[in-house]
Every structure is written in C-alpha cells, then in structure tokens.
Design a protein around this motif. Structure first.
Motif, mmCIF file in Angstrom:
data_model
loop_
_atom_site.group_PDB
_atom_site.id
_atom_site.type_symbol
_atom_site.label_atom_id
_atom_site.label_comp_id
_atom_site.label_asym_id
_atom_site.label_seq_id
_atom_site.Cartn_x
_atom_site.Cartn_y
_atom_site.Cartn_z
ATOM 1 N N GLN A 5 0.831 -1.206 0.000
ATOM 2 C CA GLN A 5 0.000 0.000 0.000
ATOM 3 C C GLN A 5 0.859 1.247 0.000
ATOM 4 O O GLN A 5 2.035 1.206 0.349
ATOM 5 N N THR A 7 0.381 5.119 1.526
ATOM 6 C CA THR A 7 -0.484 5.903 2.400
ATOM 7 C C THR A 7 -0.499 7.364 1.972
ATOM 8 O O THR A 7 0.419 7.835 1.288
ATOM 9 N N THR A 8 -1.518 8.065 2.392
ATOM 10 C CA THR A 8 -1.570 9.501 2.113
ATOM 11 C C THR A 8 -0.423 10.217 2.813
ATOM 12 O O THR A 8 0.087 11.206 2.293
ATOM 13 N N SER A 42 -4.297 -0.501 -1.781
ATOM 14 C CA SER A 42 -3.583 0.658 -1.263
ATOM 15 C C SER A 42 -4.542 1.772 -0.866
ATOM 16 O O SER A 42 -5.588 1.969 -1.486
ATOM 17 N N GLU A 43 -4.149 2.521 0.158
ATOM 18 C CA GLU A 43 -4.930 3.689 0.590
ATOM 19 C C GLU A 43 -4.995 4.723 -0.533
ATOM 20 O O GLU A 43 -6.006 5.391 -0.718
#
Length: 187
Positions: A5, A7-8, A42-43
């Motif tokens: 993933q 992430t932001t 993934s986010e």
C-alpha cells in the motif's frame, strides 16, 4: 517487488519534499514507480499516483510527460481527486494543443458528473487561458450542482472556493451579480 500500500502520509511526504527541494521531476518519477508497483488495496489508488506524478511533471514544466501520466491515470480508471481528463486538458493547453484539450473536456462533460475539485480546476485552467465564457460555464455548472442542501465541511470549503473563482470570472466578464454570487456573503 510489489508494495502492499501507499499511504496519504507517504504521498504528502513526497510532495512536501518536492516543494522544499524543487526536485519535481525526480518526485514525479518516484510517483510513477510507486504507481507501477502499488497493490489494489492501497490507501492511495494507482490512478491517483499517476495524477500526482502528472502534477509534479507540470510543476517541472514537462507538459508532455504530464500528459503521459494523466493518460495512464485515465487508462487505469481508478478514482482520483481531480479527474485526469481535466488535468490533461490543462497540460495540453500549456502545449497549445487546444483541440485535444477541449476534446478531453467534452468527454469529461459526457461522462459521470465531475466533483467540485474538478470544476475548480477546469474553471481555473480555462480562466488562465483566456476562455472566460467556458470558465464561467464550468464554474456555474459546478456551483449549481452543489448549491442545494447541507455540505460536509471539506466539501463546503471547495464550494466556497468555486464560488470565489466564479465571482472573479463573472466580474472580468462584466456580468451582474446573481444568486450564486450573493451566496458568497452567506458563506
């Protein structure tokens, strides 16, 4: 090796580094690499990574590379904050490819309804390229679509931003104040 993933927070870190360092091209290349390796869970979506890479290429004034990244986002079809067709249209206008840019905008109009961030982007790009009538039309369409009912705080902020852009465009066009312009006083 595939990533599980992105992430932001990781995306924010990369973009902040690009701003601080001015290494927009290098960060764009990293974002493309991440997009090519990210897993479906993934986010941050693969399409959003392609879009963010395109934005970094644009800042680096590499508009052809930006268009290629936006095309990858369109081909991927995943969700993005700003529709890749709108972003591609902006990069194409920078390359003075007006016909291709407006083709993207026509396809954008004929597809699913665009969100506020996309309307803001299109209105700003058209305004910057002196197409005030189309900029006003895009801003008005977006504002009318979201004018009714209660909006969550982050959507309300985007709505107010769109109203401000629309007001600036309408002022430059010499148009008289209307109900949406008066909404700015209420917000």
């Amino acid at each position: 090796m595939r990533l599980t993933q992105v992430t932001t927070a990781e995306l924010d870190r990369l973009e902040f580094h690009a701003v601080r360092s001015g290494e927009h091209g290098r960060i764009a290349a990293q974002l493309l690499d991440l997009a090519n390796r990210v897993d479906a869970g993934s986010e941050v979506t693969r399409a959003e990574l392609f879009v963010r890479a395109g934005e970094q290429w644009e800042i680096a004034q590499e508009f052809e590379r930006a268009c290629a990244a936006y095309q990858r986002a369109m081909d991927d079809g995943g969700p993005t904050v700003v529709d890749a067709r709108a972003l591609s249209a902006g990069a194409l206008l920078q390359l003075d490819e007006r016909e291709r840019a407006y083709d993207h905008l026509k396809r954008l109009e004929s597809g699913p309804r665009a969100g506020l961030a996309t309307h803001i982007h299109v209105a700003e790009v058209l305004y910057a390229h002196d197409d005030l009538e189309e900029a006003e039309r895009w801003a008005t369409e977006g504002a009318r679509r979201f004018a009714g009912g209660a909006l969550p705080a982050y959507v309300r902020d985007l709505f107010v931003e769109l109203l401000r852009i629309r007001f600036r465009i309408r002022t430059d066009l010499g148009l008289s104040e209307d109900d949406l312009d008066r909404r700015l006083d209420e917000e």
